[in-house]
Motif scaffolding. Structure first.
Motif, PDB file in Angstrom:
ATOM      1  N   VAL A  76      28.365  60.690 -16.922  1.00 31.76           N
ATOM      2  CA  VAL A  76      27.911  59.388 -16.518  1.00 31.76           C
ATOM      3  C   VAL A  76      27.756  58.528 -17.819  1.00 31.76           C
ATOM      4  N   ALA A  77      27.470  59.296 -18.896  1.00 27.71           N
ATOM      5  CA  ALA A  77      27.513  58.330 -20.335  1.00 27.71           C
ATOM      6  C   ALA A  77      28.625  57.964 -20.863  1.00 27.71           C
ATOM      7  N   TRP A  78      29.943  58.735 -20.739  1.00 31.07           N
ATOM      8  CA  TRP A  78      31.323  58.382 -20.942  1.00 31.07           C
ATOM      9  C   TRP A  78      31.574  57.202 -19.967  1.00 31.07           C
ATOM     10  N   ASN A  79      31.290  57.283 -18.832  1.00 32.94           N
ATOM     11  CA  ASN A  79      31.700  56.316 -17.866  1.00 32.94           C
ATOM     12  C   ASN A  79      31.206  54.717 -18.136  1.00 32.94           C
ATOM     13  N   ALA A  80      29.751  54.990 -18.769  1.00 27.54           N
ATOM     14  CA  ALA A  80      29.263  53.839 -18.808  1.00 27.54           C
ATOM     15  C   ALA A  80      29.847  53.223 -19.958  1.00 27.54           C
ATOM     16  N   GLY A  81      30.172  53.845 -21.004  1.00 35.61           N
ATOM     17  CA  GLY A  81      30.840  53.428 -22.248  1.00 35.61           C
ATOM     18  C   GLY A  81      32.400  52.982 -22.078  1.00 35.61           C
ATOM     19  N   ALA A  82      32.830  53.327 -20.931  1.00 31.13           N
ATOM     20  CA  ALA A  82      34.610  53.051 -20.893  1.00 31.13           C
ATOM     21  C   ALA A  82      34.685  51.538 -20.646  1.00 31.13           C
ATOM     22  N   SER A  83      35.879  51.204 -20.968  1.00 30.04           N
ATOM     23  CA  SER A  83      36.210  49.765 -20.966  1.00 30.04           C
ATOM     24  C   SER A  83      36.642  49.339 -19.357  1.00 30.04           C
ATOM     25  N   ASP A  84      36.682  48.118 -18.892  1.00 35.79           N
ATOM     26  CA  ASP A  84      37.107  47.854 -17.774  1.00 35.79           C
ATOM     27  C   ASP A  84      38.451  48.401 -17.319  1.00 35.79           C
ATOM     28  N   ASP A  85      39.496  48.463 -18.494  1.00 31.73           N
ATOM     29  CA  ASP A  85      40.664  48.869 -17.966  1.00 31.73           C
ATOM     30  C   ASP A  85      41.136  50.530 -18.123  1.00 31.73           C
ATOM     31  N   THR A  86      40.059  51.135 -18.340  1.00 30.72           N
ATOM     32  CA  THR A  86      40.261  52.553 -18.358  1.00 30.72           C
ATOM     33  C   THR A  86      40.450  52.964 -16.892  1.00 30.72           C
ATOM     34  N   THR A  87      41.288  54.038 -16.971  1.00 31.40           N
ATOM     35  CA  THR A  87      41.621  54.713 -15.542  1.00 31.40           C
ATOM     36  C   THR A  87      40.354  55.383 -15.052  1.00 31.40           C
ATOM     37  N   LYS A  88      40.183  54.879 -13.630  1.00 30.84           N
ATOM     38  CA  LYS A  88      39.120  55.349 -12.956  1.00 30.84           C
ATOM     39  C   LYS A  88      39.257  56.936 -13.018  1.00 30.84           C
ATOM     40  N   VAL A  89      37.964  57.694 -13.095  1.00 29.65           N
ATOM     41  CA  VAL A  89      37.755  59.107 -12.963  1.00 29.65           C
ATOM     42  C   VAL A  89      36.692  59.569 -11.893  1.00 29.65           C
ATOM     43  N   ASP A  90      37.273  60.431 -10.810  1.00 32.73           N
ATOM     44  CA  ASP A  90      36.441  60.690  -9.621  1.00 32.73           C
ATOM     45  C   ASP A  90      35.822  62.235 -10.605  1.00 32.73           C
ATOM     46  N   TRP A  91      34.493  62.129 -10.110  1.00 34.67           N
ATOM     47  CA  TRP A  91      33.790  63.550 -10.439  1.00 34.67           C
ATOM     48  C   TRP A  91      33.538  64.514  -9.063  1.00 34.67           C
ATOM     49  N   ARG A  92      33.729  65.799  -9.277  1.00 31.45           N
ATOM     50  CA  ARG A  92      33.577  66.853  -8.418  1.00 31.45           C
ATOM     51  C   ARG A  92      32.961  67.830  -9.108  1.00 31.45           C
ATOM     52  N   SER A  93      32.151  68.394  -8.140  1.00 39.95           N
ATOM     53  CA  SER A  93      31.350  69.689  -8.900  1.00 39.95           C
ATOM     54  C   SER A  93      31.599  70.793  -7.593  1.00 39.95           C
ATOM     55  N   ILE A  94      32.154  71.973  -8.296  1.00 43.79           N
ATOM     56  CA  ILE A  94      32.239  73.190  -7.263  1.00 43.79           C
ATOM     57  C   ILE A  94      31.519  74.487  -7.730  1.00 43.79           C
ATOM     58  N   VAL A  95      30.670  75.526  -6.850  1.00 44.15           N
ATOM     59  CA  VAL A  95      30.341  76.412  -7.380  1.00 44.15           C
ATOM     60  C   VAL A  95      31.610  77.467  -7.289  1.00 44.15           C
ATOM     61  N   GLY A  96      31.456  78.321  -8.265  1.00 50.29           N
ATOM     62  CA  GLY A  96      32.475  79.446  -8.170  1.00 50.29           C
ATOM     63  C   GLY A  96      32.691  80.028  -9.474  1.00 50.29           C
ATOM     64  N   THR A  97      33.652  80.839  -9.624  1.00 46.55           N
ATOM     65  CA  THR A  97      34.017  81.246 -10.969  1.00 46.55           C
ATOM     66  C   THR A  97      35.101  80.369 -11.544  1.00 46.55           C
ATOM     67  N   GLU A  98      35.000  80.287 -12.824  1.00 48.29           N
ATOM     68  CA  GLU A  98      36.130  79.439 -13.780  1.00 48.29           C
ATOM     69  C   GLU A  98      37.573  79.769 -13.115  1.00 48.29           C
ATOM     70  N   GLU A  99      38.032  81.272 -13.002  1.00 46.86           N
ATOM     71  CA  GLU A  99      39.285  81.487 -12.714  1.00 46.86           C
ATOM     72  C   GLU A  99      39.776  81.162 -11.338  1.00 46.86           C
ATOM     73  N   GLU A 100      38.805  81.403 -10.431  1.00 44.01           N
ATOM     74  CA  GLU A 100      39.106  81.131  -8.994  1.00 44.01           C
ATOM     75  C   GLU A 100      39.311  79.807  -8.594  1.00 44.01           C
ATOM     76  N   VAL A 101      38.267  79.128  -9.204  1.00 47.14           N
ATOM     77  CA  VAL A 101      38.382  77.490  -8.697  1.00 47.14           C
ATOM     78  C   VAL A 101      39.432  76.716  -9.434  1.00 47.14           C
ATOM     79  N   VAL A 102      39.717  77.062 -10.738  1.00 44.31           N
ATOM     80  CA  VAL A 102      40.881  76.460 -11.357  1.00 44.31           C
ATOM     81  C   VAL A 102      42.280  76.478 -10.762  1.00 44.31           C
ATOM     82  N   ALA A 103      42.415  77.987 -10.591  1.00 42.06           N
ATOM     83  CA  ALA A 103      43.695  78.237  -9.640  1.00 42.06           C
ATOM     84  C   ALA A 103      43.735  77.539  -8.489  1.00 42.06           C
ATOM     85  N   GLN A 104      42.631  77.357  -7.619  1.00 45.02           N
ATOM     86  CA  GLN A 104      42.637  76.717  -6.316  1.00 45.02           C
ATOM     87  C   GLN A 104      42.934  75.317  -6.512  1.00 45.02           C
ATOM     88  N   GLN A 105      42.043  74.465  -7.296  1.00 45.88           N
ATOM     89  CA  GLN A 105      42.249  73.504  -7.444  1.00 45.88           C
ATOM     90  C   GLN A 105      43.597  72.609  -8.300  1.00 45.88           C
TER      91      GLN A 105
END
Length: 271
Positions: A76-105
């Motif tokens: 949120v802090a990074w997004n607030a400081g981003a310039s108007d022409d910065t690529t839009k970034v969507d946030w997503r939070s998933i519960v799981g293990t790093e290995e499993e979720v990274v491989a899936q996503q």
């Protein structure tokens, strides 16, 4: 086209997001998804030893939810400081293990996985999964890295190594190599080394690098690679990672681990 930025903690969130948006800009119309994985021992399926270890982390690092909240607050802090022409970034939070979720996503990412590197278990697990389980190139960014005055990764240095991993890294880095203002092909060894011929692979895809060959002067090859890239003024170093399988690397591997330990600039790696 979609890039996946794996946010492993609050400390590296800004660096990871800076790198992700720079990488997206080089592709023109790419989108970025920021993914935070909540490794909550109360809600993951894992071996009992793994769950116990995750609970032990809470004493020094806070609970899984506290870590997730801190990562999102950094976003949120990074997004607030981003310039108007910065690529839009969507946030997503998933519960799981790093290995499993990274491989899936990673299946839903078109080109690149970006990870901010921290000295934490989550960072190590995410990096391991990204390199070994996704088949995608991985952009690894030091936690304290910040973009310079130039736009994008203007000078990219490609490590020439006689391995399939190096070839995969060059293939994966192609869109950003094409967008770079300058590309240097670096080989630590001799001019006659077979790996120098990998320069021809860059030529075949329309990249015309400067060739820089230097003798090996350091027992720690990873540290010398970083030092040479820094001396050349690199913004990013492209290199293969872990040329063997996971078990062999665990027993014998060294260069990639040393490279990761020494790197104070972004690395674009592929296994």
């Amino acid at each position: 086209m979609k890039l996946l930025a794996v946010i492993v903690g609050a400390e590296s969130a800004a660096a990871c997001l800076d790198a992700a948006t720079l990488a997206a800009r080089a592709l023109g119309d790419a989108s970025v998804e920021a993914l935070n994985i909540v490794v909550d021992p109360e809600h993951i399926i894992a071996a009992s030893e793994e769950i116990d270890f995750q609970r032990l982390r809470e004493h020094d690092e806070g609970t899984a939810q506290q870590r997730a909240d801190a990562a999102q607050a950094a976003f949120v802090a990074w997004n607030a400081g981003a310039s108007d022409d910065t690529t839009k970034v969507d946030w997503r939070s998933i519960v799981g293990t790093e290995e499993e979720v990274v491989a899936q996503q990673a299946v839903h990412a078109d080109a690149l996985i970006i990870i901010g590197r921290e000295r934490t278990m989550d960072s190590g697990d995410a990096l391991h999964a990204a390199l070994f389980a996704t088949g995608k190139p991985v952009l690894i960014v030091p936690a304290q890295w910040r973009t310079g005055p130039r736009t994008g990764f203007a000078h990219m240095v490609v490590c020439l190594s006689d391995s399939d991993a190096a070839r995969h890294a060059i293939t994966g880095a192609e869109p950003w190599l094409r967008a770079a203002e300058r590309v240097t092909a670096l080989r630590i060894g001799e001019q006659s080394d077979p790996a120098v011929s990998l320069e021809a692979m860059l030529e075949e895809i329309g990249i015309h690098p400067e060739l820089h060959v230097v003798p090996r002067t350091h027992d720690n090859l990873g540290a010398q690679l970083v030092a040479e890239a820094r001396a050349l003024g690199a913004d990013l170093l492209v290199t293969g990672a872990y040329r063997h399988n996971e078990m062999v690397e665990w027993l014998l591997g060294g260069t990639t681990r040393h490279l990761l330990a020494a790197a104070d600039l972004p690395l674009l790696m592929a296994h």
